[in-house]
Design a protein around this motif. Sequence first.
Motif: not given
Length: 400
Positions: A95-123
């Motif tokens: 089953r292929v999942l395509n969660p929306r993600m922020w395309p940048w991950m250089q800063t702690p804020w960007q990394q935290a944003t992606n983690a929150s997006l993934l958690e919200r969609q995958l949980a």
Amino acid sequence: MSTAAMCPVDRATLPLAESATTLLVFSDDWGRHPSSCQHLVTRLLNRHRVLWVNTIGMRPPRLDLQTLRRGVGKISQWISPRRPTAEQSTAPAPRVLNPRMWPWMQTPWQQATNASLLERQLAPVLNEQRTPVYAVTTVPVVADLIGRLPVERWTYYCVDDFTQWPGLDGDAIRSLEDRLFERCDAVIAASAVLQRRAEERGCPTSLLTHGVDLEHWSMGDRVDSATTGAERSPQVLFFGLIDERLDSDWLNQLDANVSTGSISLVGPCQTPPRTKGCQRVTLTPAVPYADLPAVAARADVLVMPYIDAEVTRAMQPLKLLEYLATGKPVVVRDLPANRAWADCLDLASTAEEFVRLVRLRIGTGLPLSQRTARQRLLNESWDAKAEVFRRDLLGLPAGV
């Protein structure tokens, strides 16, 4: 680190038929190209439910055509996921999942944003599962998800040293990978160099080198006999990702010292080699995996002219065993992963040695000693590798 208690599922009431496990896989897009993770997981589809999460790439977006095409493709996945064809729907598939993600991950804020997006969609998807979930990732971008999803066990399948990868933000990747090494339950490394690197960070790590599908690569033997037998000029072939890891000097010297034929580079091109003025070097876009055996069958020598650098010393080229399985002569840079197969191919340390060996094999073909040594490939099937992979993912003892 087990987090199942965070979102408990009452498995005591599960039917016996549902007592297996679910695999949650974070990796490159399913079906985009045959990565080692896709080879392995394909062979587990009959035994496990698989949730495959298509992640964004780790290369920072740039103002170029390649980024535009990739971005359009990702947005298309998010808006209208591809439905399986009638032929595909009859075969086991994840089953292929395509969660929306922020395309940048250089800063702690960007990394935290992606983690929150993934958690919200995958949980919500994981909470629906009626079997224990075991996660594996080939990318460090999910480091901050550990402890936030209902997963029994996390495994980092380390296939490359992304901190040294051309075009990636090494510092950002290193910070994510440091957290992943610290938090995951197990590490599987694709090369001995990667294994040592993980163990130096205090992570017990198992080694699982790549496999090969011998049946697939023997398909090249059935190339049209009229094409194979026709008079033609010699062809030197590289297939794979074309980027900064290719040694332009080696290609230039080979071009200058081969009087006939072509030097074909086949594959997706991220950064073309500096071969301006070369008469024989040609670039061809990627061809389907199913067609590669026929492409290789028309070549006289297969080559891997990589530079000698930290990133190439760490890698375990997926194409190495595929090259050997074609039955063609193979000439490669002398790198750690290639030395284990030194009796099956030719190793070169300098441009002059590379040119000499390529010219030699154009004339002699595959020597009997190398052909005999390649019988070892029979022990390197993806089926056998998948069994070891499964055992390590689930934390099972050997033989289970």
